[in-house]
Design an enzyme around this catalytic site. Structure first.
Site, PDB file in Angstrom:
ATOM      1  N   CYS A  79       0.834  -1.208   0.000  1.00 29.31           N
ATOM      2  CA  CYS A  79       0.000   0.000   0.000  1.00 29.31           C
ATOM      3  C   CYS A  79       0.867   1.257   0.000  1.00 29.31           C
ATOM      4  O   CYS A  79       1.529   1.526  -0.994  1.00 29.31           O
ATOM      5  CB  CYS A  79      -0.995  -0.065   1.142  1.00 29.31           C
ATOM      6  SG  CYS A  79      -2.437   0.954   0.827  1.00 29.31           S
ATOM      7  N   HIS A 172      -3.240  -4.942   1.633  1.00 36.47           N
ATOM      8  CA  HIS A 172      -2.591  -5.157   2.938  1.00 36.47           C
ATOM      9  C   HIS A 172      -2.568  -6.651   3.294  1.00 36.47           C
ATOM     10  O   HIS A 172      -3.477  -7.126   3.986  1.00 36.47           O
ATOM     11  CB  HIS A 172      -3.380  -4.438   4.041  1.00 36.47           C
ATOM     12  CG  HIS A 172      -3.201  -2.966   4.063  1.00 36.47           C
ATOM     13  ND1 HIS A 172      -2.312  -2.325   4.890  1.00 36.47           N
ATOM     14  CD2 HIS A 172      -3.813  -1.988   3.353  1.00 36.47           C
ATOM     15  CE1 HIS A 172      -2.374  -1.022   4.703  1.00 36.47           C
ATOM     16  NE2 HIS A 172      -3.284  -0.794   3.772  1.00 36.47           N
ATOM     17  N   GLU A 174      -0.946  -8.068   5.479  1.00 36.90           N
ATOM     18  CA  GLU A 174      -0.692  -8.254   6.910  1.00 36.90           C
ATOM     19  C   GLU A 174      -1.976  -8.165   7.740  1.00 36.90           C
ATOM     20  O   GLU A 174      -1.959  -8.443   8.927  1.00 36.90           O
ATOM     21  CB  GLU A 174       0.348  -7.231   7.396  1.00 36.90           C
ATOM     22  CG  GLU A 174      -0.144  -5.806   7.629  1.00 36.90           C
ATOM     23  CD  GLU A 174      -0.404  -5.005   6.355  1.00 36.90           C
ATOM     24  OE1 GLU A 174      -0.365  -5.577   5.249  1.00 36.90           O
ATOM     25  OE2 GLU A 174      -0.676  -3.790   6.487  1.00 36.90           O
TER      26      GLU A 174
HETATM   27  N1  GLN Z   1      -3.648   6.444   0.769  1.00 37.72           N
HETATM   28  C1  GLN Z   1      -2.401   6.181   1.447  1.00 37.72           C
HETATM   29  C2  GLN Z   1      -1.264   6.984   0.829  1.00 37.72           C
HETATM   30  O1  GLN Z   1      -1.402   7.463  -0.231  1.00 37.72           O
HETATM   31  C3  GLN Z   1      -2.045   4.708   1.430  1.00 37.72           C
HETATM   32  C4  GLN Z   1      -3.081   3.933   2.177  1.00 37.72           C
HETATM   33  C5  GLN Z   1      -2.562   2.733   2.891  1.00 37.72           C
HETATM   34  O2  GLN Z   1      -1.361   2.492   3.008  1.00 37.72           O
HETATM   35  N2  GLN Z   1      -3.480   1.971   3.432  1.00 37.72           N
HETATM   36  O3  GLN Z   1      -0.248   7.105   1.420  1.00 37.72           O
END
Ligand code: GLN
Length: 199
Positions: A79, A172, A174
């Site tokens: 992410c 994610h 995890e």
């Molecule tokens: N929207 C977040 C970002 O741009 C990432 C979201 C996440 O890691 N769950 O940093």
């Protein structure tokens, strides 16, 4: 026992540490540049990439981390962690930095507000049965360079990719009790190559 660092400046680092410990990995929280010494791999967790970018710079970790990954240290980015690895980041603040080691284009929050968070069962190359992927304000991978392998897609977009010593996902892994995605990363560490190679 491999030693894997988890960047612990902000975000969902604890859940990564737990998943890795379940797999008998020695986990080290990375908060300072010297915490990167002697690692077999490193995880960049989800969170807020803007904040993480600032903390990477103020902690002095950014340059050392980029150098180690460029030198071949295996890295798993999830992410926000994916954003921090990507060569091209859209809808980022102009001062947001990236290690720029993964040849993809990502759009921050690219799945749109109405579906900020969702779950999907996806097929991942290297896993026998579907993996439940949790997407939270996830980055959308819009382009994948020719040297980057797509390990999983959802609705036509890549959601998990691998390139040499880099494994990254827009979701994610995890946040479920399923540790198979982390196992793919450990396989990458032990084989010294990309997550799905050797099959
Ligand atoms: N929207 C977040 C970002 O741009 C990432 C979201 C996440 O890691 N769950 O940093």
């Amino acid at each position: 026992m491999p030693i894997v660092g988890v960047l612990a400046l902000q975000g969902a680092f604890n859940a990564h540490a737990q998943a890795l410990r379940q797999l008998n990995v020695e986990v080290r929280e990375v908060r300072l540049p010297h915490d990167l010494d002697g690692l077999d791999g490193v995880v960049l967790p989800g969170g807020e990439s803007t904040t993480m970018s600032q903390l990477l710079l103020s902690s002095g970790i950014f340059d050392v981390l980029t150098e180690r990954i460029t030198d071949g240290l295996p890295v798993l980015g999830t992410c926000a962690g994916l954003i921090l690895l990507s060569q091209r980041v859209l809808d980022a603040r102009p001062d947001q930095v990236s290690c720029s080691v993964l040849d993809v284009t990502v759009r921050r929050n690219g799945y749109g507000r109405q579906i900020d968070s969702f779950e999907a069962d996806i097929d991942v190359m290297g896993l026998d049965t579907p993996f439940t992927a949790v997407f939270i304000r996830a980055p959308l991978i819009e382009e994948v360079g020719s040297g980057v392998e797509i390990l999983a897609s959802h609705n036509g977009a890549a959601v998990a990719v691998a390139s040499q010593n880099i494994l990254a996902a827009s979701f994610h892994p995890e946040l479920t009790s399923d540790v198979r995605f982390h196992e793919l990363f450990l396989h990458m560490i032990s084989s010294g190559s990309s997550a799905s190679s050797g099959r």
